[in-house]
Design an enzyme around this catalytic site. Structure first.
Site, PDB file in Angstrom:
ATOM      1  N   HIS A   1       0.847  -1.207   0.000  1.00  0.00           N
ATOM      2  CA  HIS A   1       0.000   0.000   0.000  1.00  0.00           C
ATOM      3  C   HIS A   1       0.883   1.258   0.000  1.00  0.00           C
ATOM      4  O   HIS A   1       0.706   2.154  -0.829  1.00  0.00           O
ATOM      5  CB  HIS A   1      -0.910  -0.069   1.240  1.00  0.00           C
ATOM      6  CG  HIS A   1      -1.724   1.149   1.529  1.00  0.00           C
ATOM      7  ND1 HIS A   1      -3.098   1.128   1.595  1.00  0.00           N
ATOM      8  CD2 HIS A   1      -1.381   2.425   1.801  1.00  0.00           C
ATOM      9  CE1 HIS A   1      -3.549   2.338   1.887  1.00  0.00           C
ATOM     10  NE2 HIS A   1      -2.525   3.144   2.019  1.00  0.00           N
ATOM     11  N   GLU A   2       1.860   1.288   0.918  1.00  0.00           N
ATOM     12  CA  GLU A   2       2.739   2.464   1.021  1.00  0.00           C
ATOM     13  C   GLU A   2       3.629   2.601  -0.208  1.00  0.00           C
ATOM     14  O   GLU A   2       3.875   3.711  -0.695  1.00  0.00           O
ATOM     15  CB  GLU A   2       3.608   2.381   2.280  1.00  0.00           C
ATOM     16  CG  GLU A   2       2.839   2.443   3.583  1.00  0.00           C
ATOM     17  CD  GLU A   2       1.908   3.639   3.675  1.00  0.00           C
ATOM     18  OE1 GLU A   2       2.258   4.728   3.181  1.00  0.00           O
ATOM     19  OE2 GLU A   2       0.808   3.476   4.232  1.00  0.00           O
TER      20      GLU A   2
END
Ligand SMILES: [Zn+2]
Length: 378
Positions: free
Chosen positions: A67-68
């Site tokens: 996600h990051e």
């Protein structure tokens, strides 16, 4: 929060892990191994449940990292520098060197994270359904569904419309493209974050007080974290508005009194500290070149009996660690550099020549005067 152990580079981004992530891995592995998995597929020895639980927890952390990384990949594609990614208890944080230049970039960078989580949820769900259809490993199927569920939750939660969540950034990008005023949009998104934080705390309290489950405490915790982060963003935006267009030269104290580095601390106390209203002095060498800065904090660290034999230059903060600025720089950019561990001041140089100093009290006085003066935009 930004601190952590470096664990390597992913896609060229340095990744750090805060110790609190270990607590999360343990907590997830434990809840899987002790409750979820034995209920879904009974009859295995505890070691097998723990193994599956740890695999699940580690894959979840990998999902958070993905996600990051997608935030960072899209940011990099828009020419924004990425300092690094940190994983901690509440998920991940990507730290950028600058802000998105357009609402469209802001939107894409924010949306990339939740989109990744939702795609992962679908992928884990699909893989679990396929595994189950083939009649293989009920444990793997259960872990797969759990990963799908948590990723779905991560995607949806991050889309909640309040800063500092990704959904708040999306709100900001929309407000920004409508109003063309980025600061106003930031304030709007932060306000939404405050409301969201309060709502979550209220929900958590309700959950807890009706005694349904202990998960309420977790919701309160997250709500509290959101609330304080959103308040921080509000203050930051207010400050930006107040300091819009203000330059270092407008607030700095000109021609600061310097202290000779070759003086002993005793002499320095007698001739400078006692007779001057200042509590920080740029330190010069015998040729008048600035070597660093000394504040009362460095002075206090030396026991009184050693002050006759210790020189000012021995304890001064070295120049490379002192925040510096140019007179024409925007004050807001300098503001972030003022931290207690670097002496709480910024030295202002014109080329190599020291021309001023900005202290915390210079700033707060300026902010106070500005906020009460007529025509202020604060
Ligand atoms: Zn995100």
């Amino acid at each position: 929060m930004r601190s952590g152990i470096p664990v390597g580079r992913f896609f060229g981004f340095p990744v750090r892990m805060n110790w609190s992530i270990l607590v999360m891995i343990w907590l997830f592995a434990w809840s899987l191994a002790s409750a979820t998995l034995p209920a879904a597929a009974p009859g295995h020895p505890p070691a097998i449940y723990w193994l599956a639980g740890i695999c699940g927890a580690v894959l979840l952390i990998a999902s958070v990292l993905a996600h990051e990384i997608m935030h960072a990949v899209i940011a990099r594609a828009h020419g924004i520098g990425v300092e690094g990614l940190t994983l901690w208890m509440f998920g991940g944080v990507a730290t950028f060197t600058d802000e998105p230049k357009t609402p469209a970039a802001d939107f894409r960078i924010a949306a990339a994270g939740p989109a990744t989580s939702l795609v992962l949820a679908a992928a884990f769900g699909g893989a679990s359904a396929a595994t189950a259809a083939l009649g293989l490993g009920p444990l793997a199927v259960r872990v797969g569904w759990w990963l799908a569920g948590v990723n779905l939750l991560l995607g949806v939660f991050n889309l909640l419309p309040g800063a500092p969540l990704d959904g708040g950034r999306i709100v900001r990008s929309i407000l920004w493209s409508r109003s063309k005023d980025r600061l106003k949009a930031t304030v709007g998104a932060a306000r939404a974050g405050v409301v969201l934080g309060v709502l979550l705390i209220a929900l958590g309290l309700l959950d807890f007080l009706t005694g349904r489950n202990l998960g309420g405490i977790w919701t309160i915790f997250i709500g509290w974290f959101l609330l304080s982060a959103a308040r921080g963003e509000q203050q930051q935006a207010g400050l930006r508005r107040l300091l819009e267009g203000v330059r270092v030269q407008d607030v700095m104290t000109r021609g600061p009194r310097t202290a000779p580095g070759w003086f002993t601390l005793d002499n320095f106390v007698d001739q400078y500290v006692m007779s001057q209203p200042h509590s920080a002095f740029p330190v010069t060498d015998i040729d008048g070149r600035v070597q660093g800065m000394i504040t009362l904090t460095q002075l206090r660290a030396v026991p009184a009996e050693h002050r006759a034999t210790t020189r000012v230059s021995d304890v001064a903060i070295p120049l490379e660690r002192v925040p510096r600025a140019e007179p024409s720089q925007l004050l807001i950019d300098v503001f972030q550099q003022i931290t207690p561990d670097t002496g709480g001041r910024v030295l202002v140089f014109e080329g190599d020549r020291l021309v001023g100093i900005v202290t915390r009290s210079d700033l707060s006085r300026y902010v106070e005067v500005r906020s009460v003066s007529p025509g202020s935009r604060g």
